[in-house]
Design a protein around this motif. Sequence first.
Motif, mmCIF file in Angstrom:
data_model
loop_
_atom_site.group_PDB
_atom_site.id
_atom_site.type_symbol
_atom_site.label_atom_id
_atom_site.label_comp_id
_atom_site.label_asym_id
_atom_site.label_seq_id
_atom_site.Cartn_x
_atom_site.Cartn_y
_atom_site.Cartn_z
ATOM 1 N N ALA A 77 0.823 -1.214 0.000
ATOM 2 C CA ALA A 77 0.000 0.000 0.000
ATOM 3 C C ALA A 77 0.854 1.259 0.000
ATOM 4 O O ALA A 77 0.455 2.287 -0.557
ATOM 5 N N THR A 78 2.034 1.195 0.604
ATOM 6 C CA THR A 78 2.915 2.368 0.640
ATOM 7 C C THR A 78 3.791 2.472 -0.600
ATOM 8 O O THR A 78 4.456 3.488 -0.807
ATOM 9 N N GLY A 79 3.825 1.415 -1.400
ATOM 10 C CA GLY A 79 4.680 1.426 -2.581
ATOM 11 C C GLY A 79 6.083 0.928 -2.323
ATOM 12 O O GLY A 79 6.912 0.915 -3.232
ATOM 13 N N PHE A 80 6.365 0.494 -1.092
ATOM 14 C CA PHE A 80 7.714 -0.023 -0.784
ATOM 15 C C PHE A 80 7.948 -1.341 -1.515
ATOM 16 O O PHE A 80 9.054 -1.610 -1.996
ATOM 17 N N LEU A 81 6.916 -2.179 -1.581
ATOM 18 C CA LEU A 81 6.974 -3.435 -2.320
ATOM 19 C C LEU A 81 5.947 -3.414 -3.438
ATOM 20 O O LEU A 81 4.909 -2.770 -3.326
ATOM 21 N N THR A 82 6.220 -4.152 -4.489
ATOM 22 C CA THR A 82 5.202 -4.373 -5.507
ATOM 23 C C THR A 82 4.324 -5.532 -5.046
ATOM 24 O O THR A 82 4.743 -6.344 -4.206
ATOM 25 N N PRO A 83 3.109 -5.650 -5.592
ATOM 26 C CA PRO A 83 2.279 -6.802 -5.231
ATOM 27 C C PRO A 83 2.985 -8.136 -5.478
ATOM 28 O O PRO A 83 2.877 -9.066 -4.671
ATOM 29 N N ALA A 84 3.713 -8.232 -6.577
ATOM 30 C CA ALA A 84 4.417 -9.483 -6.889
ATOM 31 C C ALA A 84 5.483 -9.780 -5.834
ATOM 32 O O ALA A 84 5.648 -10.932 -5.406
ATOM 33 N N GLU A 85 6.218 -8.754 -5.407
ATOM 34 C CA GLU A 85 7.257 -8.956 -4.395
ATOM 35 C C GLU A 85 6.667 -9.408 -3.073
ATOM 36 O O GLU A 85 7.314 -10.139 -2.310
ATOM 37 N N ALA A 86 5.440 -8.990 -2.785
ATOM 38 C CA ALA A 86 4.778 -9.386 -1.537
ATOM 39 C C ALA A 86 4.067 -10.726 -1.661
ATOM 40 O O ALA A 86 3.475 -11.204 -0.690
ATOM 41 N N GLY A 87 4.119 -11.339 -2.846
ATOM 42 C CA GLY A 87 3.527 -12.644 -3.025
ATOM 43 C C GLY A 87 2.054 -12.648 -3.380
ATOM 44 O O GLY A 87 1.394 -13.684 -3.295
ATOM 45 N N TRP A 88 1.520 -11.486 -3.805
ATOM 46 C CA TRP A 88 0.110 -11.438 -4.207
ATOM 47 C C TRP A 88 -0.049 -12.171 -5.537
ATOM 48 O O TRP A 88 0.769 -12.021 -6.446
ATOM 49 N N ARG A 89 -1.107 -12.949 -5.642
ATOM 50 C CA ARG A 89 -1.348 -13.684 -6.881
ATOM 51 C C ARG A 89 -1.633 -12.719 -8.032
ATOM 52 O O ARG A 89 -2.378 -11.752 -7.866
ATOM 53 N N PRO A 90 -1.087 -12.971 -9.195
ATOM 54 C CA PRO A 90 -1.381 -12.111 -10.359
ATOM 55 C C PRO A 90 -2.881 -12.087 -10.642
ATOM 56 O O PRO A 90 -3.549 -13.118 -10.606
ATOM 57 N N GLY A 91 -3.391 -10.894 -10.897
ATOM 58 C CA GLY A 91 -4.799 -10.759 -11.230
ATOM 59 C C GLY A 91 -5.740 -10.844 -10.052
ATOM 60 O O GLY A 91 -6.964 -10.863 -10.239
ATOM 61 N N SER A 92 -5.205 -10.883 -8.823
ATOM 62 C CA SER A 92 -6.072 -11.051 -7.645
ATOM 63 C C SER A 92 -6.968 -9.836 -7.418
ATOM 64 O O SER A 92 -8.122 -9.977 -6.999
ATOM 65 N N ARG A 93 -6.466 -8.629 -7.734
ATOM 66 C CA ARG A 93 -7.320 -7.447 -7.561
ATOM 67 C C ARG A 93 -8.482 -7.473 -8.558
ATOM 68 O O ARG A 93 -9.626 -7.177 -8.196
ATOM 69 N N THR A 94 -8.176 -7.826 -9.788
ATOM 70 C CA THR A 94 -9.232 -7.904 -10.802
ATOM 71 C C THR A 94 -10.259 -8.971 -10.436
ATOM 72 O O THR A 94 -11.470 -8.759 -10.586
ATOM 73 N N ALA A 95 -9.781 -10.102 -9.946
ATOM 74 C CA ALA A 95 -10.687 -11.202 -9.605
ATOM 75 C C ALA A 95 -11.660 -10.804 -8.502
ATOM 76 O O ALA A 95 -12.860 -11.077 -8.579
ATOM 77 N N VAL A 96 -11.157 -10.134 -7.458
ATOM 78 C CA VAL A 96 -12.047 -9.758 -6.358
ATOM 79 C C VAL A 96 -12.995 -8.646 -6.790
ATOM 80 O O VAL A 96 -14.151 -8.587 -6.346
ATOM 81 N N LEU A 97 -12.551 -7.777 -7.683
ATOM 82 C CA LEU A 97 -13.429 -6.730 -8.191
ATOM 83 C C LEU A 97 -14.596 -7.344 -8.959
ATOM 84 O O LEU A 97 -15.752 -6.922 -8.806
ATOM 85 N N ARG A 98 -14.300 -8.345 -9.768
ATOM 86 C CA ARG A 98 -15.355 -8.990 -10.554
ATOM 87 C C ARG A 98 -16.345 -9.725 -9.658
ATOM 88 O O ARG A 98 -17.521 -9.880 -10.020
ATOM 89 N N ARG A 99 -15.888 -10.201 -8.493
ATOM 90 C CA ARG A 99 -16.777 -10.926 -7.577
ATOM 91 C C ARG A 99 -17.615 -9.998 -6.714
ATOM 92 O O ARG A 99 -18.570 -10.434 -6.082
ATOM 93 N N THR A 100 -17.244 -8.734 -6.650
ATOM 94 C CA THR A 100 -17.949 -7.793 -5.787
ATOM 95 C C THR A 100 -19.315 -7.460 -6.378
ATOM 96 O O THR A 100 -19.428 -7.126 -7.564
ATOM 97 N N THR A 101 -20.338 -7.552 -5.555
ATOM 98 C CA THR A 101 -21.692 -7.280 -6.042
ATOM 99 C C THR A 101 -21.868 -5.811 -6.368
ATOM 100 O O THR A 101 -21.113 -4.948 -5.886
ATOM 101 N N ASN A 102 -22.871 -5.527 -7.170
ATOM 102 C CA ASN A 102 -23.138 -4.142 -7.564
ATOM 103 C C ASN A 102 -23.391 -3.258 -6.350
ATOM 104 O O ASN A 102 -22.885 -2.137 -6.269
ATOM 105 N N SER A 103 -24.197 -3.756 -5.409
ATOM 106 C CA SER A 103 -24.532 -2.937 -4.237
ATOM 107 C C SER A 103 -23.296 -2.653 -3.391
ATOM 108 O O SER A 103 -23.093 -1.523 -2.925
ATOM 109 N N SER A 104 -22.449 -3.667 -3.198
ATOM 110 C CA SER A 104 -21.224 -3.464 -2.411
ATOM 111 C C SER A 104 -20.275 -2.510 -3.124
ATOM 112 O O SER A 104 -19.612 -1.675 -2.488
ATOM 113 N N LEU A 105 -20.214 -2.630 -4.436
ATOM 114 C CA LEU A 105 -19.321 -1.770 -5.213
ATOM 115 C C LEU A 105 -19.758 -0.315 -5.123
ATOM 116 O O LEU A 105 -18.931 0.585 -4.921
ATOM 117 N N VAL A 106 -21.070 -0.074 -5.254
ATOM 118 C CA VAL A 106 -21.576 1.298 -5.173
ATOM 119 C C VAL A 106 -21.366 1.859 -3.768
ATOM 120 O O VAL A 106 -20.981 3.027 -3.603
#
Length: 244
Positions: A183-212
């Motif tokens: 979150a601070t930019g000290f590490l990249t998501p890949a360096e921290a071990g985040w799965r590729p595409g994980s942000r996109t995947a959770v965004l797609r799973r988020t319901t319309n009401s939760s997103l709004v």
Amino acid sequence: MTVPAKVFLNWLDEVAGGASHAAVCRAAGIKRSTLAQQLVRGRVTMATVAAVSRSLHLPVVASIARFPQYQDLAAGGRAPTEAELLSQISDMDLLREILNRSAAVEAGSPAAQTMLSPVPHRASVRTWLDAVDPSELRQMVAREAGIAPQNLSAQITANRLTPELAITSAQLAGVGLTNGLVATGFLTPAEAGWRPGSRTAVLRRTTNSSLVSLAAERLEALGRTLRRTEQDSAAAQTVWENLG
């Protein structure tokens, strides 16, 4: 985050194969004078360790964890929660996703996939803290770190957080120790071990009401920030007018 210069030099000799400091600095994109000053002071920053690690294609978290005071960093790494992943999606990307979904409903076709901006975004520190906050996290971090709450608040407002405070926040919140460093930019998501595409995947799973609802919360926070900025600007203008 710093380590003793002697410990750093021992590590550098081990990983750099006896390369000169000048060569190491060139490869890492560090000014020779910057490293020299840190060595003279006897403390080398973790930003320097990270830069050297990247230049040598070493895993950054594992390199930092080689130093005794940060040995828990690698073991404490855990996958980000869905709330953390959403926190690292910018306000504009959230709004684009809402618009894409709305357009798809009107057209009766699948929604276009939103291409996410890189991490961090302009409010990534605040949104991450909000996402992991069990209750009064900011006050807990200030007490644990021994700093004034207003100083912590100033860092958050400026979208900055020292690595030490990011790790402390993660420890107190009970989440992966490296996630705040993303979150601070000290590490990249890949360096921290985040799965590729994980942000996109959770965004797609988020319901319309939760997103709004999430977008509305973000816009309200942005509105507060803009109001403070406008008030400060108006106050400064008044001062100049009085002086004139």
